[in-house]
Design an enzyme around this catalytic site. Structure first.
Site, PDB file in Angstrom:
ATOM      1  N   GLY A 197      20.307  -7.607  31.230  1.00 20.10           N
ATOM      2  CA  GLY A 197      21.791  -6.939  31.049  1.00 20.10           C
ATOM      3  C   GLY A 197      22.445  -6.835  29.842  1.00 20.10           C
ATOM      4  N   GLY A 202       3.742  12.500   5.181  1.00 20.78           N
ATOM      5  CA  GLY A 202       3.553  11.430   5.707  1.00 20.78           C
ATOM      6  C   GLY A 202       2.327  11.576   6.480  1.00 20.78           C
ATOM      7  N   ILE A 214       0.733  -1.117   0.027  1.00 17.77           N
ATOM      8  CA  ILE A 214      -0.105   0.117   0.043  1.00 17.77           C
ATOM      9  C   ILE A 214       0.994   1.343   0.051  1.00 17.77           C
ATOM     10  CG2 ILE A 214      -0.345  -0.187   2.432  1.00 17.77           C
ATOM     11  CD1 ILE A 214      -2.966   1.188   0.439  1.00 17.77           C
ATOM     12  N   MET A 251       0.895   5.182   0.594  1.00 20.56           N
ATOM     13  CA  MET A 251       0.345   6.379   0.877  1.00 20.56           C
ATOM     14  C   MET A 251       1.509   7.463   1.158  1.00 20.56           C
ATOM     15  SD  MET A 251      -2.284   5.277   3.771  1.00 20.56           S
ATOM     16  CE  MET A 251      -3.259   3.673   3.843  1.00 20.56           C
ATOM     17  N   GLU A 282      -6.425  -1.174  10.095  1.00 19.60           N
ATOM     18  CA  GLU A 282      -4.700  -1.294   9.870  1.00 19.60           C
ATOM     19  C   GLU A 282      -3.952  -0.971  11.240  1.00 19.60           C
ATOM     20  OE1 GLU A 282      -2.992   1.367   6.765  1.00 19.60           O
ATOM     21  OE2 GLU A 282      -1.106   1.121   7.907  1.00 19.60           O
ATOM     22  N   PHE A 323       9.051   4.596   2.300  1.00 21.71           N
ATOM     23  CA  PHE A 323       8.891   3.564   3.442  1.00 21.71           C
ATOM     24  C   PHE A 323       7.531   2.557   3.156  1.00 21.71           C
ATOM     25  CE2 PHE A 323       9.559   7.932   5.790  1.00 21.71           C
ATOM     26  CZ  PHE A 323      10.731   7.704   5.676  1.00 21.71           C
ATOM     27  N   THR A 345       1.367   8.157  13.572  1.00 15.67           N
ATOM     28  CA  THR A 345       2.295   8.241  14.667  1.00 15.67           C
ATOM     29  C   THR A 345       1.198   8.322  15.712  1.00 15.67           C
ATOM     30  OG1 THR A 345       2.214  10.527  14.585  1.00 15.67           O
ATOM     31  CG2 THR A 345       3.738   9.565  13.408  1.00 15.67           C
ATOM     32  N   GLU A 353       4.725   9.707   1.014  1.00 16.02           N
ATOM     33  CA  GLU A 353       5.672  10.143   0.019  1.00 16.02           C
ATOM     34  C   GLU A 353       6.837  10.920   0.726  1.00 16.02           C
ATOM     35  OE1 GLU A 353       3.194  12.771  -2.751  1.00 16.02           O
ATOM     36  OE2 GLU A 353       1.938  11.075  -3.232  1.00 16.02           O
TER      37      GLU A 353
HETATM   38  C1  LIG Z   1       9.178   0.563   8.628  1.00 20.73           C
HETATM   39  C2  LIG Z   1       8.133   1.518   7.830  1.00 20.73           C
HETATM   40  C3  LIG Z   1       7.059   0.997   7.234  1.00 20.73           C
HETATM   41  C4  LIG Z   1       6.155   1.456   6.527  1.00 20.73           C
HETATM   42  N1  LIG Z   1       5.252   1.252   5.914  1.00 20.73           N
HETATM   43  C5  LIG Z   1       4.411   1.896   5.102  1.00 20.73           C
HETATM   44  C6  LIG Z   1       3.552   1.438   4.068  1.00 20.73           C
HETATM   45  O1  LIG Z   1       3.598   0.160   3.810  1.00 20.73           O
HETATM   46  N2  LIG Z   1       2.778   2.331   3.251  1.00 20.73           N
HETATM   47  C7  LIG Z   1       2.894   3.578   3.738  1.00 20.73           C
HETATM   48  O2  LIG Z   1       2.010   4.580   2.825  1.00 20.73           O
HETATM   49  N3  LIG Z   1       3.662   4.280   4.591  1.00 20.73           N
HETATM   50  C8  LIG Z   1       4.522   3.339   5.480  1.00 20.73           C
HETATM   51  N4  LIG Z   1       5.244   3.852   6.355  1.00 20.73           N
HETATM   52  C9  LIG Z   1       5.108   5.315   6.626  1.00 20.73           C
HETATM   53  C10 LIG Z   1       4.402   5.771   7.833  1.00 20.73           C
HETATM   54  O3  LIG Z   1       3.088   5.518   7.797  1.00 20.73           O
HETATM   55  C11 LIG Z   1       4.891   7.288   8.183  1.00 20.73           C
HETATM   56  O4  LIG Z   1       6.358   7.249   8.305  1.00 20.73           O
HETATM   57  C12 LIG Z   1       4.087   7.994   9.175  1.00 20.73           C
HETATM   58  O5  LIG Z   1       2.898   8.260   8.818  1.00 20.73           O
HETATM   59  C13 LIG Z   1       4.592   9.394   9.798  1.00 20.73           C
HETATM   60  O6  LIG Z   1       4.903  10.132   8.403  1.00 20.73           O
HETATM   61  P1  LIG Z   1       6.442  10.811   8.263  1.00 20.73           P
HETATM   62  O7  LIG Z   1       7.237   9.814   8.472  1.00 20.73           O
HETATM   63  O8  LIG Z   1       6.066  11.390   6.996  1.00 20.73           O
HETATM   64  O9  LIG Z   1       6.562  11.763   9.418  1.00 20.73           O
HETATM   65  P2  LIG Z   1       6.122  13.116   9.569  1.00 20.73           P
HETATM   66  O10 LIG Z   1       4.552  13.344   9.154  1.00 20.73           O
HETATM   67  O11 LIG Z   1       7.014  14.226   8.943  1.00 20.73           O
HETATM   68  O12 LIG Z   1       5.999  13.495  11.289  1.00 20.73           O
HETATM   69  C14 LIG Z   1       7.287  13.880  11.748  1.00 20.73           C
HETATM   70  C15 LIG Z   1       6.736  14.196  13.252  1.00 20.73           C
HETATM   71  O13 LIG Z   1       5.880  15.268  13.402  1.00 20.73           O
HETATM   72  C16 LIG Z   1       4.779  14.926  14.173  1.00 20.73           C
HETATM   73  N5  LIG Z   1       3.637  15.519  13.481  1.00 20.73           N
HETATM   74  C17 LIG Z   1       3.097  15.446  12.302  1.00 20.73           C
HETATM   75  N6  LIG Z   1       1.918  16.045  12.225  1.00 20.73           N
HETATM   76  C18 LIG Z   1       1.527  16.474  13.386  1.00 20.73           C
HETATM   77  C19 LIG Z   1       0.620  17.086  14.071  1.00 20.73           C
HETATM   78  N7  LIG Z   1      -0.697  17.653  13.318  1.00 20.73           N
HETATM   79  N8  LIG Z   1       0.330  17.357  15.416  1.00 20.73           N
HETATM   80  C20 LIG Z   1       1.303  16.866  16.136  1.00 20.73           C
HETATM   81  N9  LIG Z   1       2.655  16.151  15.547  1.00 20.73           N
HETATM   82  C21 LIG Z   1       2.599  16.059  14.410  1.00 20.73           C
HETATM   83  C22 LIG Z   1       4.704  13.425  13.895  1.00 20.73           C
HETATM   84  O14 LIG Z   1       3.872  12.896  15.029  1.00 20.73           O
HETATM   85  C23 LIG Z   1       6.100  12.910  13.986  1.00 20.73           C
HETATM   86  O15 LIG Z   1       6.572  12.903  15.417  1.00 20.73           O
HETATM   87  C24 LIG Z   1       6.261   3.283   7.022  1.00 20.73           C
HETATM   88  C25 LIG Z   1       7.158   3.888   7.741  1.00 20.73           C
HETATM   89  C26 LIG Z   1       8.173   2.969   8.012  1.00 20.73           C
HETATM   90  C27 LIG Z   1       9.207   3.660   8.870  1.00 20.73           C
END
Ligand SMILES: Cc1cc2nc3c(=O)[nH]c(=O)nc-3n(C[C@H](O)[C@H](O)[C@H](O)COP(=O)(O)OP(=O)(O)OC[C@H]3O[C@@H](n4cnc5c(N)ncnc54)[C@H](O)[C@@H]3O)c2cc1C
Length: 393
Positions: A345, A137, A129, A131, A248, A162, A371, A133
């Protein structure tokens, strides 16, 4: 259900669940555990293991048997996730069976269901899937991958990152921008087959944990996808994602709780064996109290989780319940695995110990699938909505 933890019988557990559990456990012992270290080094689980899972009937358990699935309810899908994680196997089966398959089942045409679901259940086709970019995120509405209408096909440009199962996938359900309406109205879900021109994959990322599960970038450059690959209606993609995200998130919560149980069980065994100051570690009151606390928390969260699993089986799980389950289960997992590592340990810091792997794997559960901060946003939105409605009366 779990070895050393005295967890009472789960409310929905039947003899059939026990039989499936025994079969999955045996399969994991014979086919997954002996190969897992190799898979970690290769940064992916081979397609042959997916096919074995399919042959055993462990994929797409709650897809109707008319489409080759197990024809069971969600409790059986949950069981598969639990047994894998309890054994410390990080495998993208939840994405395949519990995220991608439901999108196709719930929004796909008859032709799409016939084309993808049967082969997904056999393990001869692996789904992903897309979503997230590189620049988007949490704020999904801002995604940038475009799917331009070119008559009989869409022209897709952009990238995803990711993506779990990204490297091994045979197709991805990708969220794309199809028009310029409001941000959410402009999003559609499109099935993109991996062998199509212009679709390329990056190398699996070097992750700090869950190393056998391949995660990579996907690139789309002038990819021409037939209109028949649109999933559901154009412009409804955002609504579909909001409908499916609770399941999910519940899947991630299930995996977090089962991982916690696995690591706790291993720690109970470790502190019984390991000695210091002429005593087994379990004889220190600190050890007993720490583990009592962890086991008590696990049981409390397990009860809420079981409630949510039953709701999901009846297709009644709400976004708030999904968010609560994910938030609390993943935070507990992080806390418990940290305590368990401390009780090991120095050995807790060594990769060959299950607790070390679990410690590393636990971290991402508070990030992917939304998150912890986004889970809190969802929960608090519901709280304030209720207060607002009460004010109006
Ligand atoms: C191992 C792994 C597998 C994954 N698998 C998939 C997959 O199969 N398909 C897919 O589409 N995605 C996948 N992801 C992506 C994942 O869902 C995203 O990393 C996640 O949704 C966070 O997006 P971001 O990394 O862009 O963080 P960001 O959106 O940039 O967020 C960075 C920080 O800001 C905080 N933040 C952002 N907005 C707010 C807000 N409004 N209020 C407070 N805090 C906020 C976040 O909580 C976080 O702490 C995967 C990620 C990993 C690491």
């Amino acid at each position: 259900m779990y070895k050393n933890l005295q967890i009472p019988r789960r409310p929905y557990q039947s003899e059939e669940h026990q039989m499936v559990q025994d079969a999955v456990d045996q399969f994991i012992k014979n086919e997954a555990l002996p190969n897992y270290e190799k898979w970690e080094k290769e940064k992916m689980i081979p397609k042959s293991f997916w096919r074995q899972m399919g042959t055993q009937g462990f994929l797409c358990m709650d897809v109707p048997d008319t489409y080759g699935g197990g024809g069971c309810d969600f409790t059986f899908s949950a069981l598969i996730l639990e047994r894998l994680r309890y054994a410390g196997i990080d495998f993208g089966v939840a994405v395949h069976s519990d995220i991608v398959a439901p999108y196709i089942l719930n929004y796909g045409t008859e032709d799409q269901k016939q084309r993808y679901l049967t082969r997904m259940a056999q393990g001869t086709m692996i789904g992903a899937i897309g979503m997230t970019e590189p620049s988007v995120g949490s704020d999904l509405k801002a995604l940038k991958t475009t799917a331009q209408d070119r008559g009989d096909h869409y022209l897709i440009n952009g990238s995803k990152t990711f993506i779990t199962n990204g490297y091994v996938c045979d197709f991805v359900v990708a969220a794309c921008r199809t028009n310029t309406g409001t941000p959410q109205e402009g999003i559609s879900l499109i099935i993109i087959d991996a062998d199509i021109d212009g679709f390329t994959k990056g190398h699996p990322f070097d992750k700090i944990g869950a190393r056998a599960q391949d995660t990579c970038e996907l690139f789309f450059e002038d990819v021409r996808v037939a209109k028949s690959n649109l999933l559901g209606e154009e412009g409804k993609g955002f609504a579909y994602m909001m409908n499916e995200l609770p399941r999910e998130r519940l899947g991630i919560a299930i995996e977090a709780i089962a991982s916690t149980a696995g690591v706790l069980d291993a720690t109970l065994a470790y502190v019984t064996e390991r000695r210091a100051f002429n005593k087994a570690l379990y004889e220190f009151q600190n050890t007993q109290f720490k583990l009592a606390d962890c086991a008590a928390e696990l049981q409390v969260y397990q009860s809420y989780l079981d409630h949510c699993i039953e709701l999901q089986s009846a297709h009644k799980l709400t976004p708030t319940q999904g968010a609560i389950a994910k938030l609390k289960a993943t935070e507990m997992y992080g806390k418990v695995v940290d305590e368990c590592l401390q009780l090991h340990g120095g050995y807790g810091f060594i990769w060959e110990y299950a607790v070390a792997r679990s410690y590393a794997a636990s971290r991402v559960t508070r990030i992917y699938g939304g998150t912890s901060e986004i889970m809190k946003l969802i929960i608090s939105r519901a709280l304030f909505k209720d207060a607002y409605m009460a004010d109006k009366k």
